[in-house]
Design an enzyme around this catalytic site. Structure first.
Site, PDB file in Angstrom:
ATOM      1  N   CYS A  90      -4.986   4.504   7.619  1.00  0.00           N
ATOM      2  CA  CYS A  90      -5.170   3.572   8.724  1.00  0.00           C
ATOM      3  C   CYS A  90      -6.276   4.110   9.621  1.00  0.00           C
ATOM      4  O   CYS A  90      -6.066   5.004  10.416  1.00  0.00           O
ATOM      5  CB  CYS A  90      -3.883   3.395   9.527  1.00  0.00           C
ATOM      6  SG  CYS A  90      -4.019   2.107  10.757  1.00  0.00           S
ATOM      7  N   LEU A  91      -7.460   3.536   9.448  1.00  0.00           N
ATOM      8  CA  LEU A  91      -8.610   4.017  10.200  1.00  0.00           C
ATOM      9  C   LEU A  91      -9.433   2.795  10.573  1.00  0.00           C
ATOM     10  O   LEU A  91      -9.753   1.975   9.721  1.00  0.00           O
ATOM     11  CB  LEU A  91      -9.425   4.983   9.314  1.00  0.00           C
ATOM     12  CG  LEU A  91     -10.656   5.627   9.928  1.00  0.00           C
ATOM     13  CD1 LEU A  91     -10.298   6.401  11.177  1.00  0.00           C
ATOM     14  CD2 LEU A  91     -11.312   6.569   8.924  1.00  0.00           C
TER      15      LEU A  91
END
Lengths: 157, 547
Positions: A90-91
């Site tokens: 999750c970036l």
């Protein structure tokens, strides 16, 4: 489609040239498919990931670089923003903050930065996120360290 | 990170606009529409609602654009970008301008007023490297945005096409990393039309329709199939009738549902819908955005979800959150407490237990709805009867009492049918209120008395109106006329009494969310009038021709 292929070739050449410049990242392209890449990144120092080598898998879409590549960890890692089972990351730059100016190389750098600075408030790994959120830095470190030893370090003799 | 549940939002508006594609030039439409509007209405009255048709859209938008352009002495596309960011709320925009200053305003929106773009390019030799495709491109095939970033035309075009197809026409940002600047719409238009003319037309329409989509004061008429109109609300009102004949609630865009509040109606409509596969899928996979209410599907990643409107929210509870993945902005947002889960469980149990209760209200609601549908056919038979009588040289020449009685019947039929879902929620346990059981019982009886009286009198009115009065003798005829006139008045009074009871006795006791209902209008839901834009129309046309 041609545009993405051309751009990936350029990046490939760039990677060959820069290999010495950035020893923390080793990017390699699949022999048969230029849309599949793997990378080996070194865990940043002064983090529980130090000394580990982590493998990333890139799946590049045909509309690259206008759309971001899909990246996941192949090596198991205990990190709040990485899914423990799938390795999904999750970036923001891999989602809505993607800019076509990013390259696979710079994505690797961003992931290394994420390893050094986890974001416990958008956790994909809730256990890890909760340890950090509750302030148990030591607990988090020892868990992360253990998984680094188990999964990301060469087994000794 | 999140997408619409409905496949492609922009695509949806394509189908009714197909006729537009034959004549790509929007001006042609605008010009034709202008003549129509001039002849339409006098400018005397100022209604609360105005209809914006495909033709008058441009002129309506022009008004706001011109104001911002004049105040800030800006080009049109910059003014549009600013207004889109502030959801066409010019007052809010000016407020920010006064309080925070020009620089802050521009930076927030992504407008860059630098003129150095040309300079940067000229410093380079004739061949420049594009950072996207990493190719050497001759300088005249590069385009520099207002923000100073330059890339080759091919890359820009690809970028624009991806964004337009993504439904992001209104906020296409620069390709450079963390560059917030919005791309100049003129450049987008030129580059895209060189590749795909249809897409460029699409882009223009999305920009134009932003005036409706992103505007708090404007809603599309929810008619199916779509009549092409949008309604602008200049004074706060609740229910409106579009020129296509559809009456709808302005705040929730569903059918006019007074005396139900929007929340009640939303719950009721959802409840009444068949539990089809789609509904199941939607409830399992999507959540409504807390800001724009569009259904958002989570397609991966963490529980912080981004809606296409820019709002972020927590996937677990559906509550709005800040937009950053930081410690501080979501700190304190703890929705995982057990309390919530328990409430859901109790709700579920109650729903099962009260199925009988629901069916009671539903059957009555449905019965009145069905009567309404049947009575709608009366209009034609009534017209036939009237013309029958006119032929017969009847003693009475004025038939307004028939039509008045009929519309009274329609209006009250609507009200009585919606009063059932209202009662279902008002006296159930689903909406919290401060009443004790006894108080509730008393109020319920009071309401039900009113409701029953109204119901009985509506039936009476319906009975009178359906009589074959064109076959009647003169005496019988005059008697029925009196009956219908008085009965209409009785029903009118009972309706307003029912509303009085609801507004004064019942709504005040609801705690938590406020339930606002459209007030009773004896003359029926207000009709929206065409926007009178003849003068603006001309200026906008000359403007476009000269430009």
């Amino acid at each position: 489609m041609q545009a993405s292929r051309a751009r990936l070739f350029k990046e490939y050449k760039e990677v060959q040239r820069e290999k010495v410049a950035d020893p923390d990242i080793q990017l390699a392209c699949d022999d048969t498919n230029i849309f599949k890449w793997t990378a080996l990144i070194k865990g940043p120092s002064e983090t529980p990931y130090e000394g580990g080598v982590f493998q990333l898998a890139f799946a590049v879409p045909e509309q690259y670089p206008l759309q971001p590549p899909q990246v996941r960890f192949l090596t198991k890692i205990f990190h709040p923003n990485v899914h423990f089972k799938t390795g999904e990351i999750c970036l923001d730059i891999l989602k809505n903050a993607w800019s076509p100016a990013w390259t696979l190389q710079s994505v690797c750098r961003a992931i290394i930065a994420l390893m050094a600075h986890p974001e416990p408030d958008s956790p994909l790994n809730c256990d890890s996120g909760n340890l950090l959120r509750s302030g148990d830095i030591r607990g988090f470190h020892s868990m992360a360290r253990m998984y680094t030893r188990l999964a990301a370090m060469p087994k000794k003799g | 990170m999140a997408e619409y549940a409905s496949s492609d939002d922009e695509e949806r508006y394509q189908y009714y606009d197909d006729d537009d594609d034959d004549d790509d030039d929007v001006d042609v439409d605008g010009g034709d529409g202008g003549d129509e509007i001039v002849s339409l209405r006098s400018h005397g009255c100022r209604p609360a609602f105005k209809i914006i048709t495909k033709e008058s859209l441009m002129a309506a938008q022009e008004e706001d654009l011109r104001m911002v352009m004049d105040v800030l002495s800006l080009k049109e596309h910059v003014a549009r970008t600013l207004l889109i960011h502030y959801r066409w709320d010019a007052e809010k925009l000016l407020e920010v301008l006064v309080e925070e200053g020009k620089e802050k305003l521009y930076a927030d929106v992504g407008v860059t007023m630098m003129e150095h773009g040309k300079h940067i390019m000229s410093r380079f030799s004739s061949v420049v490297m594009c950072n996207i495709c990493i190719e050497e491109v001759s300088a005249n095939e590069m385009t520099t945005m207002d923000c100073g970033h330059f890339f080759c035309n091919t890359c820009w075009t690809e970028h624009f096409i991806v964004k337009i197809n993504d439904g992001q026409s209104r906020r296409i940002r620069c390709m450079a990393h963390q560059c917030n600047a919005i791309c100049d719409e003129e450049i987008v238009r030129n580059l895209v039309s060189a590749r795909d003319l249809n897409l460029a037309v699409k882009f223009d329409r999305f920009l134009l329709e932003s005036y409706i989509e992103d505007n708090r004061k404007i809603k599309w008429c929810p008619s199916v199939p779509h009549c092409g109109n949008a309604i602008r609300m200049d004074d706060p009102q609740f229910e409106v009738e579009c020129s296509c004949g559809l009456q709808f609630c302005f705040s929730c865009s569903s059918e006019a549902h007074s005396p139900c509040s929007c929340q009640m109606w939303e719950m009721w409509a959802k409840k009444c819908q068949d539990e089809s596969e789609t509904v199941n899928w939607i409830s399992v996979h999507t959540k409504p955005c807390p800001k724009c209410r569009k259904l958002v599907e989570k397609n991966g990643g963490c529980n912080l979800v981004y809606c296409i409107c820019g709002q972020t929210f927590c996937w677990l509870c559906g509550g709005a959150t800040g937009s950053d993945h930081t410690w501080t902005s979501i700190a304190g947002h703890s929705c995982g407490r057990f309390k919530d889960n328990e409430k859901v469980k109790v709700d579920r149990a109650k729903r099962e237990t009260y199925l009988v209760r629901y069916l009671h209200y539903y059957n009555r609601y449905k019965a009145h709805k069905d009567s309404f549908k049947l009575e709608s056919k009366l209009k034609e038979t009534m017209q036939a009867k009237i013309s029958n009588l006119e032929d017969k040289q009847c003693i009475c020449k004025d038939f307004s009492w028939v039509t008045n009685g009929l519309s009274r019947l329609f209006r009250s039929r609507q009200i009585i049918s919606y009063s059932y879902p209202f009662a279902y929620y008002m006296f159930g346990d689903l909406i919290e209120n401060d009443l004790t059981k006894k108080e509730k019982e008393i109020k319920k009886n009071l309401f039900e008395d009113q409701q029953q009286q109204l119901e009985a009198n509506i039936e009476k009115l319906s009975l009178y109106i359906e009589k074959p009065f064109d076959q009647f003798s003169n005496d019988e005829f005059m008697e029925l006329r009196m009956k219908i006139i008085t009965q209409s008045v009785v029903v009118d009074n009972l309706c307003s009494k029912l509303y009085e009871c609801i507004e004064n006795e019942l709504l005040g006791s609801i705690s938590g969310e406020t339930h606002i209902i459209a007030p009773y209008k004896s003359k029926g839901v207000e009709k929206a009038l065409e926007l009178s834009v003849c003068r603006d129309m001309e200026t906008s046309n000359t403007e476009r021709n000269s430009g």
